[in-house]
Structures are given as C-alpha cells and as structure tokens.
Write a protein that holds these residues in place. Sequence first.
Motif, mmCIF file in Angstrom:
data_model
loop_
_atom_site.group_PDB
_atom_site.id
_atom_site.type_symbol
_atom_site.label_atom_id
_atom_site.label_comp_id
_atom_site.label_asym_id
_atom_site.label_seq_id
_atom_site.Cartn_x
_atom_site.Cartn_y
_atom_site.Cartn_z
ATOM 1 N N LYS A 198 0.844 -1.196 0.000
ATOM 2 C CA LYS A 198 0.000 0.000 0.000
ATOM 3 C C LYS A 198 0.882 1.250 0.000
ATOM 4 O O LYS A 198 1.716 1.420 0.894
ATOM 5 C CB LYS A 198 -0.902 0.016 1.240
ATOM 6 C CG LYS A 198 -1.819 -1.181 1.369
ATOM 7 C CD LYS A 198 -2.781 -1.052 2.534
ATOM 8 C CE LYS A 198 -2.140 -1.280 3.871
ATOM 9 N NZ LYS A 198 -3.122 -1.315 4.986
ATOM 10 N N THR A 199 0.675 2.112 -0.973
ATOM 11 C CA THR A 199 1.410 3.374 -1.015
ATOM 12 C C THR A 199 0.664 4.342 -1.917
ATOM 13 O O THR A 199 -0.420 4.018 -2.424
ATOM 14 C CB THR A 199 2.863 3.149 -1.482
ATOM 15 O OG1 THR A 199 3.595 4.367 -1.366
ATOM 16 C CG2 THR A 199 2.921 2.646 -2.908
ATOM 17 N N SER A 200 1.223 5.543 -2.129
ATOM 18 C CA SER A 200 0.568 6.533 -2.980
ATOM 19 C C SER A 200 1.526 7.694 -3.231
ATOM 20 O O SER A 200 2.547 7.828 -2.548
ATOM 21 C CB SER A 200 -0.705 7.057 -2.294
ATOM 22 O OG SER A 200 -0.376 7.877 -1.195
ATOM 23 N N PRO A 201 1.218 8.566 -4.205
ATOM 24 C CA PRO A 201 1.981 9.801 -4.331
ATOM 25 C C PRO A 201 1.948 10.583 -3.013
ATOM 26 O O PRO A 201 0.910 10.659 -2.353
ATOM 27 C CB PRO A 201 1.241 10.554 -5.444
ATOM 28 C CG PRO A 201 0.593 9.478 -6.259
ATOM 29 C CD PRO A 201 0.193 8.428 -5.260
ATOM 30 N N GLY A 202 3.085 11.140 -2.647
ATOM 31 C CA GLY A 202 3.214 11.819 -1.361
ATOM 32 C C GLY A 202 4.009 11.023 -0.361
ATOM 33 O O GLY A 202 4.570 11.579 0.583
ATOM 34 N N ARG A 203 4.077 9.706 -0.562
ATOM 35 C CA ARG A 203 4.834 8.875 0.371
ATOM 36 C C ARG A 203 6.342 8.987 0.122
ATOM 37 O O ARG A 203 7.128 8.960 1.049
ATOM 38 C CB ARG A 203 4.412 7.405 0.244
ATOM 39 C CG ARG A 203 2.973 7.126 0.617
ATOM 40 C CD ARG A 203 2.726 7.273 2.115
ATOM 41 N NE ARG A 203 1.430 6.729 2.457
ATOM 42 C CZ ARG A 203 0.312 7.427 2.542
ATOM 43 N NH1 ARG A 203 0.339 8.733 2.296
ATOM 44 N NH2 ARG A 203 -0.834 6.851 2.856
ATOM 45 N N GLY A 204 6.759 9.052 -1.148
ATOM 46 C CA GLY A 204 8.183 9.017 -1.447
ATOM 47 C C GLY A 204 8.796 7.694 -1.024
ATOM 48 O O GLY A 204 8.114 6.689 -0.843
ATOM 49 N N ASN A 215 -10.158 -12.659 -0.839
ATOM 50 C CA ASN A 215 -10.493 -11.893 -2.033
ATOM 51 C C ASN A 215 -9.328 -11.867 -3.017
ATOM 52 O O ASN A 215 -9.505 -12.097 -4.202
ATOM 53 C CB ASN A 215 -10.884 -10.467 -1.650
ATOM 54 C CG ASN A 215 -12.193 -10.402 -0.903
ATOM 55 O OD1 ASN A 215 -12.993 -11.323 -0.967
ATOM 56 N ND2 ASN A 215 -12.423 -9.320 -0.179
ATOM 57 N N TYR A 216 -8.144 -11.512 -2.528
ATOM 58 C CA TYR A 216 -6.964 -11.392 -3.381
ATOM 59 C C TYR A 216 -5.802 -12.126 -2.726
ATOM 60 O O TYR A 216 -5.618 -12.040 -1.516
ATOM 61 C CB TYR A 216 -6.542 -9.929 -3.563
ATOM 62 C CG TYR A 216 -7.655 -8.973 -3.891
ATOM 63 C CD1 TYR A 216 -8.194 -8.915 -5.170
ATOM 64 C CD2 TYR A 216 -8.158 -8.110 -2.925
ATOM 65 C CE1 TYR A 216 -9.212 -8.027 -5.474
ATOM 66 C CE2 TYR A 216 -9.173 -7.213 -3.214
ATOM 67 C CZ TYR A 216 -9.698 -7.176 -4.491
ATOM 68 O OH TYR A 216 -10.716 -6.294 -4.788
ATOM 69 N N VAL A 217 -4.989 -12.785 -3.531
ATOM 70 C CA VAL A 217 -3.727 -13.313 -3.008
ATOM 71 C C VAL A 217 -2.688 -12.198 -2.997
ATOM 72 O O VAL A 217 -2.102 -11.870 -1.973
ATOM 73 C CB VAL A 217 -3.240 -14.513 -3.836
ATOM 74 C CG1 VAL A 217 -1.867 -14.980 -3.360
ATOM 75 C CG2 VAL A 217 -4.250 -15.658 -3.723
ATOM 76 N N PHE A 218 -2.477 -11.563 -4.165
ATOM 77 C CA PHE A 218 -1.514 -10.469 -4.284
ATOM 78 C C PHE A 218 -2.284 -9.177 -4.559
ATOM 79 O O PHE A 218 -3.018 -9.086 -5.547
ATOM 80 C CB PHE A 218 -0.531 -10.737 -5.427
ATOM 81 C CG PHE A 218 0.120 -12.090 -5.363
ATOM 82 C CD1 PHE A 218 0.978 -12.418 -4.321
ATOM 83 C CD2 PHE A 218 -0.128 -13.042 -6.335
ATOM 84 C CE1 PHE A 218 1.563 -13.662 -4.248
ATOM 85 C CE2 PHE A 218 0.473 -14.291 -6.279
ATOM 86 C CZ PHE A 218 1.318 -14.600 -5.231
ATOM 87 N N TRP A 219 -2.101 -8.189 -3.712
ATOM 88 C CA TRP A 219 -2.821 -6.919 -3.854
ATOM 89 C C TRP A 219 -1.803 -5.788 -3.703
ATOM 90 O O TRP A 219 -1.151 -5.664 -2.665
ATOM 91 C CB TRP A 219 -3.915 -6.821 -2.797
ATOM 92 C CG TRP A 219 -4.922 -5.729 -3.020
ATOM 93 C CD1 TRP A 219 -5.022 -4.891 -4.087
ATOM 94 C CD2 TRP A 219 -5.998 -5.376 -2.141
ATOM 95 N NE1 TRP A 219 -6.090 -4.040 -3.947
ATOM 96 C CE2 TRP A 219 -6.702 -4.316 -2.766
ATOM 97 C CE3 TRP A 219 -6.419 -5.840 -0.906
ATOM 98 C CZ2 TRP A 219 -7.816 -3.722 -2.172
ATOM 99 C CZ3 TRP A 219 -7.524 -5.249 -0.324
ATOM 100 C CH2 TRP A 219 -8.223 -4.212 -0.938
ATOM 101 N N THR A 220 -1.662 -5.011 -4.763
ATOM 102 C CA THR A 220 -0.726 -3.885 -4.756
ATOM 103 C C THR A 220 -1.492 -2.627 -5.106
ATOM 104 O O THR A 220 -2.172 -2.574 -6.132
ATOM 105 C CB THR A 220 0.407 -4.113 -5.769
ATOM 106 O OG1 THR A 220 1.108 -5.308 -5.435
ATOM 107 C CG2 THR A 220 1.385 -2.940 -5.771
ATOM 108 N N THR A 221 -1.388 -1.615 -4.255
ATOM 109 C CA THR A 221 -2.179 -0.400 -4.408
ATOM 110 C C THR A 221 -1.254 0.807 -4.443
ATOM 111 O O THR A 221 -0.580 1.109 -3.446
ATOM 112 C CB THR A 221 -3.174 -0.241 -3.242
ATOM 113 O OG1 THR A 221 -3.954 -1.431 -3.124
ATOM 114 C CG2 THR A 221 -4.083 0.944 -3.457
#
Length: 221
Positions: free
Chosen positions: A73-79, A96-102
Amino acid sequence: MVAGDDCVAVKSGWDDYGIKFGVPSEQMVIRRLTCNSPTGAVIALGSEMSGGIKNIRAEDITAINSQSGIRIKTSPGRGSYITDIFVDGMNLQTMNYVFWTTGSYDEHADSGYDSKALPVVDRINYRNVVAEDVKMAGNMGGIDGDPFTGFCLSNVTINGFGTPQENLAWNCTNISGVSSNVMPEPCDVLTEKGPTDCEYPPDPVPIDVVDLNTCSFSSTV
C-alpha cells in the motif's frame, strides 16, 4: 491469531514526516505465522512507508478467511521505497486477493504532503504459494508515471474465482515483472519467463544469529 485488521503491518512513517525522519523498517523476518484477517491483509507493507521498507522476508505462512495474502500500500506523497521483499511458502484459504498492490492509497497525515514525492517499488519476490477459494489471484496497480517494477512470481497455484462471468483472475496496471510456473497464467506484463525459483536470500538476518544466554536460579525457600 485472529486480527481485526492486518495480521502483520510493516510501516515506517507517513508522508513528509517519515521522509524527514528517514529511518527504514528493514531486516525483518515473518516466520511460521498462522492468521485469520477477514478485513485486512495477512501481511501488509505500508501504507505509511515514507522512511522506507526493505529486506523483509516472510516464510511458512498459513492463513484462512482473509481479505488478501500480501498487500503493498502506497501513494503519491509517500516518497521513499519498498524493495527487496522476499516471500517463500504461503498456504492460503478463502480470500479476495492473493496479491494486492495499491499505488493509490490516498490517505495523508495532513494537506502539506508533496504530491511529487513518488515511491519506488522494486524487487518483490513471491514463490511457493498455494491458495484455494480465491476471488482474484492478483489485483496489482502502480502509479501513472511511476510504475512498480521487478516483480517475480514462481511456483504459484491459485484456485477459485467464482462463476465464469466473474472469472477475472488478474488485473495489472503500471507494474512489470516476470513469472514461472504460475497458474492461472498472470497478466501480460508478468508473463515474461523468469527464473524457475524467484530469489530468496540464503544469508541469515541478524535475528537468526543472536546468541541467547541460558539462565537458571535456585530457591532457598
């Protein structure tokens, strides 16, 4: 263990505060874990990862009735970065998911974050994973203009996916990597043939070489 959120969550600071403090979470081993996490991940990396996350190993993991197996889990702003993640041996049931990348986990400490501080996600290795009764094998998304790279999947078997009308096994955007012996066949950006076994470091981490002292006592009572 039964968790109300993620069973294991690895974090290292939030947005500009974590970037400024700059202390990574690193050289960790998650071993022989059994958990149930209906509303969270078995293992989550982030989303507060602005100090960096690296050299994390997970092995011999068992889980049932969880939202996801491994979630980034990450996003712009995290660096910062999430890198050198090694998973070897997961036995999963009902999720629901085995591999989940956000790459769009858009929660921030305040409005002062730098939207141009983009995270680096690279060298993510998953091997020897078996999962049953799964709605989706992988839901993996990076960031526009900041793709997540270096995924390696090997010896992965996932079954489930509901009815044929719901049978979308993989969804991949802004990521790249390789795979070997993965069923069902992953999305096109992961189908390039990789090594038979994705890397798992042979060298011990510091906790594996700690000398423990044996203590004893006697009572005079």
